[in-house]
Every structure is written in C-alpha cells, then in structure tokens.
Design a protein around this motif. Structure first.
Motif, PDB file in Angstrom:
ATOM      1  N   GLY A 156       0.888  -1.356  -0.014  1.00 49.00           N
ATOM      2  CA  GLY A 156      -0.070   0.139  -0.024  1.00 49.00           C
ATOM      3  C   GLY A 156       0.722   1.396   0.056  1.00 49.00           C
ATOM      4  N   THR A 157       0.458   2.469  -0.490  1.00 48.56           N
ATOM      5  CA  THR A 157       0.976   3.625  -0.575  1.00 48.56           C
ATOM      6  C   THR A 157       0.639   4.373   0.664  1.00 48.56           C
ATOM      7  OG1 THR A 157       1.201   3.394  -2.988  1.00 48.56           O
ATOM      8  CG2 THR A 157       1.733   5.513  -2.012  1.00 48.56           C
ATOM      9  N   VAL A 158       1.291   5.154   1.287  1.00 46.45           N
ATOM     10  CA  VAL A 158       0.895   5.848   2.402  1.00 46.45           C
ATOM     11  C   VAL A 158       0.856   7.424   2.076  1.00 46.45           C
ATOM     12  CG1 VAL A 158       1.673   7.002   4.348  1.00 46.45           C
ATOM     13  CG2 VAL A 158       2.100   4.517   4.251  1.00 46.45           C
ATOM     14  N   GLN A 159      -0.444   8.042   2.209  1.00 42.41           N
ATOM     15  CA  GLN A 159      -0.875   9.310   1.991  1.00 42.41           C
ATOM     16  C   GLN A 159      -1.372  10.180   3.230  1.00 42.41           C
ATOM     17  OE1 GLN A 159      -4.149   8.849  -0.680  1.00 42.41           O
ATOM     18  NE2 GLN A 159      -2.518   8.419  -2.655  1.00 42.41           N
ATOM     19  N   LEU A 160      -0.699  11.136   3.485  1.00 42.20           N
ATOM     20  CA  LEU A 160      -0.943  11.880   4.680  1.00 42.20           C
ATOM     21  C   LEU A 160      -1.498  13.357   4.372  1.00 42.20           C
ATOM     22  CD1 LEU A 160       2.112  11.254   7.079  1.00 42.20           C
ATOM     23  CD2 LEU A 160      -0.249  10.557   7.407  1.00 42.20           C
ATOM     24  N   ALA A 161      -2.569  13.600   4.618  1.00 38.87           N
ATOM     25  CA  ALA A 161      -3.489  14.807   4.199  1.00 38.87           C
ATOM     26  C   ALA A 161      -3.728  15.630   5.310  1.00 38.87           C
ATOM     27  CB  ALA A 161      -4.334  14.303   3.211  1.00 38.87           C
TER      28      ALA A 161
END
Length: 161
Positions: A156-161
């Motif tokens: 999975g690819t981590v995305q922080l928003a």
C-alpha cells in the motif's frame, strides 16, 4: 447497494477511491470516531453522536493507505489493526484473499501530532516500510509516499493529508 456499516466503512472499494469516482457520485468514504469507532454521519460535527466526545476538526491530518483492494482511512487517535481475522481487524476483507497475511498482522495509527505509525504485531511473513522489514513489536513512523507492505503480496502507498 447499501452503504457499509461499522468499522468496514473505512474501506473504499477500488472503483470509489479518490480520483476514480463517477462525476455525479459523492465521496462515499465514511469517517469513524477515533474514540468509539462509530461511523460518523456528519464528519464535520463537533462531537460524536455515539460517545459524545469532541471530534478532531478540519485541518487535522488523516492517514490514508492505498492498497490494491481498497483505501483505508485512519483519523487522529484511531488505531487500525491490519490482518485477515475479522474478529481482530475491522478491515479484514481487504486482506482475506492473501494467505500469507497474518490474522493480526500489523497496526497503523495517527498520533495527535499528525505522525503516522506502523507496528508489526508478530506477523509470520513480516511488515515492511520501503522494503525494510520491521522487527516484531517495533513502531516505525510513516511518511507521505512510503510503501507499506504486508508479507510478500500486499503493498500500500501511504498518503498523509
């Protein structure tokens, strides 16, 4: 199709993930209370309808992990167990097709400062961040764009928003 209920509501089917929605279709992502994990009917509310605790307001970070089978969302204060056992992981449906993912594989969470973390829960085939295996029980920070892999098959690819 009725909307998902309970903790499974944090999982988006692949066809409804950000950027792949139909133009008329609203964002069907459900948010959960970080304290009692009730699905929030109004994510912008000041408090949870179930436990009545104050909710983090807009501008607070959200951790997203984009897996091939769906996208997981984690709010500040929420701990999410990743694994194949529905009794241990509220998002088990994401991983049931992968036999090499443990029943209780790892945990991801977002602390109050906005730092995302992952911990291997003693999985058989390992938890990896950017290709490096985490030792059992060790907490490692996650950054935007990191690759989180469970065993050999699920990245999975981590995305922080």
């Amino acid at each position: 199709m009725p909307p998902p209920h309970g903790r499974e509501a944090t999982l988006l089917p692949p066809d409804q993930q950000r950027g792949h929605q139909h133009p008329q279709q609203p964002d069907s992502t459900a948010f959960m209370c970080p304290y009692c994990e009730a699905v929030l009917s109004n994510p912008g509310a000041a408090q949870c309808d179930s436990c009545l605790r104050p909710l983090p307001q807009k501008g607070t970070p959200v951790l997203r992990v984009q897996f091939p089978t769906g996208e997981l969302k984690v709010s500040v204060g929420q701990h999410l167990v990743l694994g194949r056992d529905a009794g241990q992981s509220p998002v088990a449906a994401t991983f049931t097709q992968y036999d090499n993912v443990s029943r209780r594989h790892s945990t991801v969470w977002l602390d109050p400062s906005g730092t995302a973390w992952v911990r291997d829960e003693g999985s058989t085939n390992g938890t990896f961040v950017n290709g490096e295996r985490l030792p059992r029980g060790v907490e490692a920070p996650l950054r935007d764009g990191d690759q989180l892999r469970l065993a050999a098959d699920v990245t999975g690819t981590v995305q922080l928003a």
